[in-house]
Scaffold this motif. Structure first.
Motif, PDB file in Angstrom:
ATOM      1  N   VAL A  88      62.974  42.408  59.314  1.00  0.00           N
ATOM      2  CA  VAL A  88      62.278  42.439  58.020  1.00  0.00           C
ATOM      3  C   VAL A  88      62.841  43.633  57.264  1.00  0.00           C
ATOM      4  N   TYR A  89      63.462  43.370  56.123  1.00  0.00           N
ATOM      5  CA  TYR A  89      64.221  44.378  55.382  1.00  0.00           C
ATOM      6  C   TYR A  89      63.667  44.480  53.964  1.00  0.00           C
ATOM      7  N   PHE A  90      62.794  45.468  53.736  1.00  0.00           N
ATOM      8  CA  PHE A  90      62.308  45.772  52.390  1.00  0.00           C
ATOM      9  C   PHE A  90      63.296  46.779  51.810  1.00  0.00           C
ATOM     10  N   ASP A  91      64.212  46.307  50.997  1.00  0.00           N
ATOM     11  CA  ASP A  91      65.390  47.058  50.588  1.00  0.00           C
ATOM     12  C   ASP A  91      65.231  47.639  49.180  1.00  0.00           C
ATOM     13  N   ASP A  92      65.951  48.707  48.936  1.00  0.00           N
ATOM     14  CA  ASP A  92      66.143  49.298  47.603  1.00  0.00           C
ATOM     15  C   ASP A  92      64.889  49.301  46.742  1.00  0.00           C
ATOM     16  N   MET A  93      63.862  49.963  47.224  1.00  0.00           N
ATOM     17  CA  MET A  93      62.672  50.299  46.468  1.00  0.00           C
ATOM     18  C   MET A  93      61.660  49.183  46.291  1.00  0.00           C
ATOM     19  N   SER A  94      61.768  48.099  47.010  1.00  0.00           N
ATOM     20  CA  SER A  94      60.687  47.124  47.005  1.00  0.00           C
ATOM     21  C   SER A  94      59.419  47.867  47.408  1.00  0.00           C
ATOM     22  N   SER A  95      58.298  47.574  46.794  1.00  0.00           N
ATOM     23  CA  SER A  95      57.084  48.364  47.026  1.00  0.00           C
ATOM     24  C   SER A  95      55.846  47.481  47.119  1.00  0.00           C
ATOM     25  N   GLY A  96      54.788  48.052  47.694  1.00  0.00           N
ATOM     26  CA  GLY A  96      53.514  47.358  47.765  1.00  0.00           C
ATOM     27  C   GLY A  96      53.527  46.172  48.711  1.00  0.00           C
TER      28      GLY A  96
END
Length: 163
Positions: A88-96
């Motif tokens: 699971v890769y929440f990349d480059d400033m994905s938020s919340g």
């Protein structure tokens, strides 16, 4: 997709078996948001690419409200570039975003990767036999891509934007 108003749209990805893909199984880098990914099985994903993830979300702080829950990820290994994908890769400033109650077994890379965003909730995941880190995070929103953000500069309406 169920849509009543633009800010209440919800995308649900559920009850799928996704396998044998050379790149991401699910990707949103440009702002869909409000997405629930649950009750899926993923394996042999992203095996021919570097800097990738089974679920790859990111590119801005506006990307919000991704929920990854109740999924089974297994046998996630890269074959090229000596690079293993994140699961699971929440990349480059994905938020919340939320990531909880997933089972991750036999992963060559990092299980959960949080990259420069804010307001993550990551809990109750089971990570077994992961060659990389279980959960990793960085502050890239304040590093190499800081110039892409609007901190205290007036926007087109003349007001100051915040992050």
């Amino acid at each position: 997709m169920q849509a009543s108003e633009k800010d209440k749209e919800i995308v649900s990805i559920l009850n799928n078996k996704i396998y044998d893909t050379t790149h991401h199984a699910i990707e949103d880098r440009y702002g869909c948001g409000n997405t629930i990914i649950e009750y899926n099985e993923f394996y042999h994903i992203s095996y021919l690419t570097a800097d990738s993830g089974v679920i790859h979300i990111g590119r801005n702080w506006v990307n919000r409200k991704y929920t990854v829950r109740y999924n089974y990820f297994h046998d996630i290994y890269g074959e090229l570039f000596e690079s293993n994908p994140a699961v699971v890769y929440f990349d480059d400033m994905s938020s919340g975003d939320e990531c909880y109650s997933n089972l991750i077994v036999n992963a060559g890379g990092n299980a959960i990767q949080l990259c420069g965003g804010r307001y993550y909730n990551v809990y109750n995941n089971v990570i077994v036999n992961c060659d990389g880190k279980g959960i990793t995070m960085d502050g890239r929103g304040f590093g190499w891509n800081r110039g892409h953000l609007q901190y205290d500069k007036p926007n087109s309406a003349g007001t100051v934007g915040t992050i």
